[in-house]
Design a protein around this motif. Structure first.
Motif, PDB file in Angstrom:
ATOM      1  N   LEU A 164     -30.693   5.468   0.299  1.00 10.06           N
ATOM      2  CA  LEU A 164     -29.391   4.824   0.206  1.00 10.06           C
ATOM      3  C   LEU A 164     -29.010   4.329   1.591  1.00 10.06           C
ATOM      4  O   LEU A 164     -28.907   5.119   2.531  1.00 10.06           O
ATOM      5  N   ASP A 165     -28.845   3.013   1.722  1.00 13.49           N
ATOM      6  CA  ASP A 165     -28.396   2.423   2.975  1.00 13.49           C
ATOM      7  C   ASP A 165     -26.920   2.093   2.843  1.00 13.49           C
ATOM      8  O   ASP A 165     -26.493   1.464   1.874  1.00 13.49           O
ATOM      9  N   VAL A 166     -26.145   2.506   3.839  1.00 11.07           N
ATOM     10  CA  VAL A 166     -24.702   2.292   3.852  1.00 11.07           C
ATOM     11  C   VAL A 166     -24.354   1.537   5.125  1.00 11.07           C
ATOM     12  O   VAL A 166     -24.796   1.913   6.218  1.00 11.07           O
ATOM     13  N   SER A 167     -23.573   0.466   4.972  1.00 14.26           N
ATOM     14  CA  SER A 167     -23.208  -0.341   6.130  1.00 14.26           C
ATOM     15  C   SER A 167     -21.910  -1.088   5.848  1.00 14.26           C
ATOM     16  O   SER A 167     -21.621  -1.435   4.702  1.00 14.26           O
ATOM     17  N   GLY A 168     -21.159  -1.348   6.872  1.00 14.13           N
ATOM     18  CA  GLY A 168     -19.975  -2.179   6.737  1.00 14.13           C
ATOM     19  C   GLY A 168     -20.328  -3.641   6.490  1.00 14.13           C
ATOM     20  O   GLY A 168     -19.485  -4.434   6.097  1.00 14.13           O
ATOM     21  N   ASP A 169     -21.581  -3.991   6.700  1.00 11.33           N
ATOM     22  CA  ASP A 169     -22.084  -5.349   6.492  1.00 11.33           C
ATOM     23  C   ASP A 169     -22.988  -5.330   5.263  1.00 11.33           C
ATOM     24  O   ASP A 169     -24.041  -4.686   5.270  1.00 11.33           O
ATOM     25  N   ASN A 170     -22.598  -6.046   4.210  1.00 12.73           N
ATOM     26  CA  ASN A 170     -23.353  -5.967   2.959  1.00 12.73           C
ATOM     27  C   ASN A 170     -24.764  -6.547   3.040  1.00 12.73           C
ATOM     28  O   ASN A 170     -25.508  -6.476   2.081  1.00 12.73           O
ATOM     29  N   GLN A 171     -25.160  -7.092   4.164  1.00  5.75           N
ATOM     30  CA  GLN A 171     -26.551  -7.530   4.344  1.00  5.75           C
ATOM     31  C   GLN A 171     -27.469  -6.349   4.625  1.00  5.75           C
ATOM     32  O   GLN A 171     -28.693  -6.472   4.511  1.00  5.75           O
ATOM     33  N   TYR A 172     -26.881  -5.207   4.999  1.00  8.04           N
ATOM     34  CA  TYR A 172     -27.696  -4.070   5.434  1.00  8.04           C
ATOM     35  C   TYR A 172     -27.532  -2.829   4.570  1.00  8.04           C
ATOM     36  O   TYR A 172     -28.165  -1.816   4.830  1.00  8.04           O
ATOM     37  N   GLY A 173     -26.685  -2.888   3.565  1.00 13.63           N
ATOM     38  CA  GLY A 173     -26.526  -1.727   2.694  1.00 13.63           C
ATOM     39  C   GLY A 173     -25.264  -1.825   1.872  1.00 13.63           C
ATOM     40  O   GLY A 173     -24.502  -2.788   1.961  1.00 13.63           O
ATOM     41  N   TYR A 174     -25.081  -0.805   1.063  1.00  9.92           N
ATOM     42  CA  TYR A 174     -23.862  -0.739   0.266  1.00  9.92           C
ATOM     43  C   TYR A 174     -22.683  -0.493   1.188  1.00  9.92           C
ATOM     44  O   TYR A 174     -22.764   0.304   2.120  1.00  9.92           O
ATOM     45  N   ARG A 175     -21.593  -1.162   0.896  1.00 13.09           N
ATOM     46  CA  ARG A 175     -20.394  -0.959   1.687  1.00 13.09           C
ATOM     47  C   ARG A 175     -19.723   0.327   1.218  1.00 13.09           C
ATOM     48  O   ARG A 175     -19.773   0.663   0.037  1.00 13.09           O
ATOM     49  N   PRO A 176     -19.122   1.071   2.133  1.00 17.48           N
ATOM     50  CA  PRO A 176     -18.518   2.354   1.750  1.00 17.48           C
ATOM     51  C   PRO A 176     -17.537   2.247   0.589  1.00 17.48           C
ATOM     52  O   PRO A 176     -17.533   3.111  -0.300  1.00 17.48           O
ATOM     53  N   PHE A 177     -16.720   1.205   0.538  1.00 14.71           N
ATOM     54  CA  PHE A 177     -15.765   1.101  -0.562  1.00 14.71           C
ATOM     55  C   PHE A 177     -16.480   0.920  -1.899  1.00 14.71           C
ATOM     56  O   PHE A 177     -16.010   1.404  -2.941  1.00 14.71           O
ATOM     57  N   ILE A 186     -19.394   0.122 -21.133  1.00 18.65           N
ATOM     58  CA  ILE A 186     -19.484  -0.713 -19.935  1.00 18.65           C
ATOM     59  C   ILE A 186     -18.175  -0.538 -19.173  1.00 18.65           C
ATOM     60  O   ILE A 186     -17.097  -0.575 -19.771  1.00 18.65           O
ATOM     61  N   ILE A 187     -18.269  -0.332 -17.883  1.00 21.68           N
ATOM     62  CA  ILE A 187     -17.072  -0.189 -17.058  1.00 21.68           C
ATOM     63  C   ILE A 187     -17.137  -1.233 -15.950  1.00 21.68           C
ATOM     64  O   ILE A 187     -18.130  -1.336 -15.235  1.00 21.68           O
ATOM     65  N   SER A 188     -16.063  -2.001 -15.827  1.00 17.69           N
ATOM     66  CA  SER A 188     -15.943  -2.906 -14.679  1.00 17.69           C
ATOM     67  C   SER A 188     -14.740  -2.441 -13.873  1.00 17.69           C
ATOM     68  O   SER A 188     -13.829  -1.801 -14.399  1.00 17.69           O
ATOM     69  N   ALA A 189     -14.743  -2.758 -12.590  1.00 14.66           N
ATOM     70  CA  ALA A 189     -13.678  -2.293 -11.704  1.00 14.66           C
ATOM     71  C   ALA A 189     -13.124  -3.458 -10.893  1.00 14.66           C
ATOM     72  O   ALA A 189     -13.884  -4.223 -10.294  1.00 14.66           O
ATOM     73  N   ASP A 190     -11.801  -3.578 -10.902  1.00 17.42           N
ATOM     74  CA  ASP A 190     -11.103  -4.510 -10.026  1.00 17.42           C
ATOM     75  C   ASP A 190     -10.475  -3.675  -8.918  1.00 17.42           C
ATOM     76  O   ASP A 190      -9.774  -2.701  -9.202  1.00 17.42           O
ATOM     77  N   VAL A 191     -10.727  -4.075  -7.685  1.00 19.83           N
ATOM     78  CA  VAL A 191     -10.287  -3.286  -6.535  1.00 19.83           C
ATOM     79  C   VAL A 191      -9.316  -4.103  -5.691  1.00 19.83           C
ATOM     80  O   VAL A 191      -9.583  -5.257  -5.376  1.00 19.83           O
ATOM     81  N   GLU A 192      -8.199  -3.485  -5.341  1.00 17.54           N
ATOM     82  CA  GLU A 192      -7.253  -4.093  -4.413  1.00 17.54           C
ATOM     83  C   GLU A 192      -7.309  -3.298  -3.108  1.00 17.54           C
ATOM     84  O   GLU A 192      -7.176  -2.078  -3.118  1.00 17.54           O
ATOM     85  N   ARG A 193      -7.483  -4.039  -2.014  1.00 21.62           N
ATOM     86  CA  ARG A 193      -7.562  -3.402  -0.697  1.00 21.62           C
ATOM     87  C   ARG A 193      -6.447  -3.945   0.183  1.00 21.62           C
ATOM     88  O   ARG A 193      -5.961  -5.043  -0.019  1.00 21.62           O
ATOM     89  N   ASN A 194      -6.050  -3.164   1.167  1.00 25.09           N
ATOM     90  CA  ASN A 194      -4.961  -3.529   2.065  1.00 25.09           C
ATOM     91  C   ASN A 194      -5.520  -3.817   3.451  1.00 25.09           C
ATOM     92  O   ASN A 194      -5.882  -2.893   4.189  1.00 25.09           O
ATOM     93  N   ALA A 195      -5.572  -5.089   3.821  1.00 26.48           N
ATOM     94  CA  ALA A 195      -6.120  -5.503   5.115  1.00 26.48           C
ATOM     95  C   ALA A 195      -5.293  -4.977   6.280  1.00 26.48           C
ATOM     96  O   ALA A 195      -5.811  -4.812   7.394  1.00 26.48           O
ATOM     97  N   LEU A 196      -4.025  -4.683   6.036  1.00 29.28           N
ATOM     98  CA  LEU A 196      -3.160  -4.190   7.108  1.00 29.28           C
ATOM     99  C   LEU A 196      -3.325  -2.697   7.371  1.00 29.28           C
ATOM    100  O   LEU A 196      -2.815  -2.175   8.357  1.00 29.28           O
ATOM    101  N   LYS A 197      -4.032  -2.011   6.487  1.00 27.24           N
ATOM    102  CA  LYS A 197      -4.271  -0.567   6.632  1.00 27.24           C
ATOM    103  C   LYS A 197      -5.774  -0.293   6.606  1.00 27.24           C
ATOM    104  O   LYS A 197      -6.287   0.406   5.734  1.00 27.24           O
ATOM    105  N   ALA A 198      -6.481  -0.851   7.561  1.00 28.91           N
ATOM    106  CA  ALA A 198      -7.932  -0.636   7.717  1.00 28.91           C
ATOM    107  C   ALA A 198      -8.715  -1.000   6.463  1.00 28.91           C
ATOM    108  O   ALA A 198      -9.768  -0.439   6.194  1.00 28.91           O
ATOM    109  N   ASN A 199      -8.182  -1.950   5.688  1.00 30.70           N
ATOM    110  CA  ASN A 199      -8.839  -2.395   4.453  1.00 30.70           C
ATOM    111  C   ASN A 199      -9.003  -1.253   3.448  1.00 30.70           C
ATOM    112  O   ASN A 199      -9.959  -1.205   2.679  1.00 30.70           O
TER     113      ASN A 199
END
Length: 130
Positions: A19-32, A62-75
């Protein structure tokens, strides 16, 4: 679990593969993504166990997820809407809704983030005929 830092993130070998984890989706799954996957995976597993115990004839979930993130609070993740699509035979909408509420109470991942992330659930039922 062991995590090893690499140039663009970190890596773990968790038994089912690397499992590769990275803040950049070119290098792994993003933590969120992993957080949302954990919540959906836990909730879906608990939901299916309950449906199986009640011998409900579910062909697919089947489960799909819609995610809301807050850019003003560290995303940070503010809310997740989980959309469950249940396909099966002779499904009772009332029973499915009650079982979904029960699965929420028994999902350790949802219970862990309660009060931090607003989790909403929507249920869609597709009746199949034999």
């Amino acid at each position: 679990m062991k995590f090893h830092m690499k140039e663009k993130g970190m890596r773990a070998d968790l038994g089912f593969g690397v499992l590769d984890v990275s803040g950049d989706n070119q290098y792994g799954y993003r933590p969120f993504q992993l957080m949302v996957a954990s919540i959906a995976g836990c909730s879906g597993s608990v939901f299916m166990k309950i449906l199986e115990k009640q011998r409900m004839e579910v062909e697919d979930l089947i489960i799909s997820a819609d995610v809301e993130r807050n850019a003003l609070k560290a995303n940070s993740i503010e809310s997740i809407t989980l959309h469950y699509i249940v396909k099966g035979y002779r499904l009772s909408p009332e029973k499915l809704q009650r079982n979904l509420e029960l699965s929420r109470k028994n999902c350790s991942m949802i219970r862990t983030v309660e009060g931090c992330i607003d989790i909403k659930e929507r249920l869609e039922i597709i009746q199949l005929s034999k």
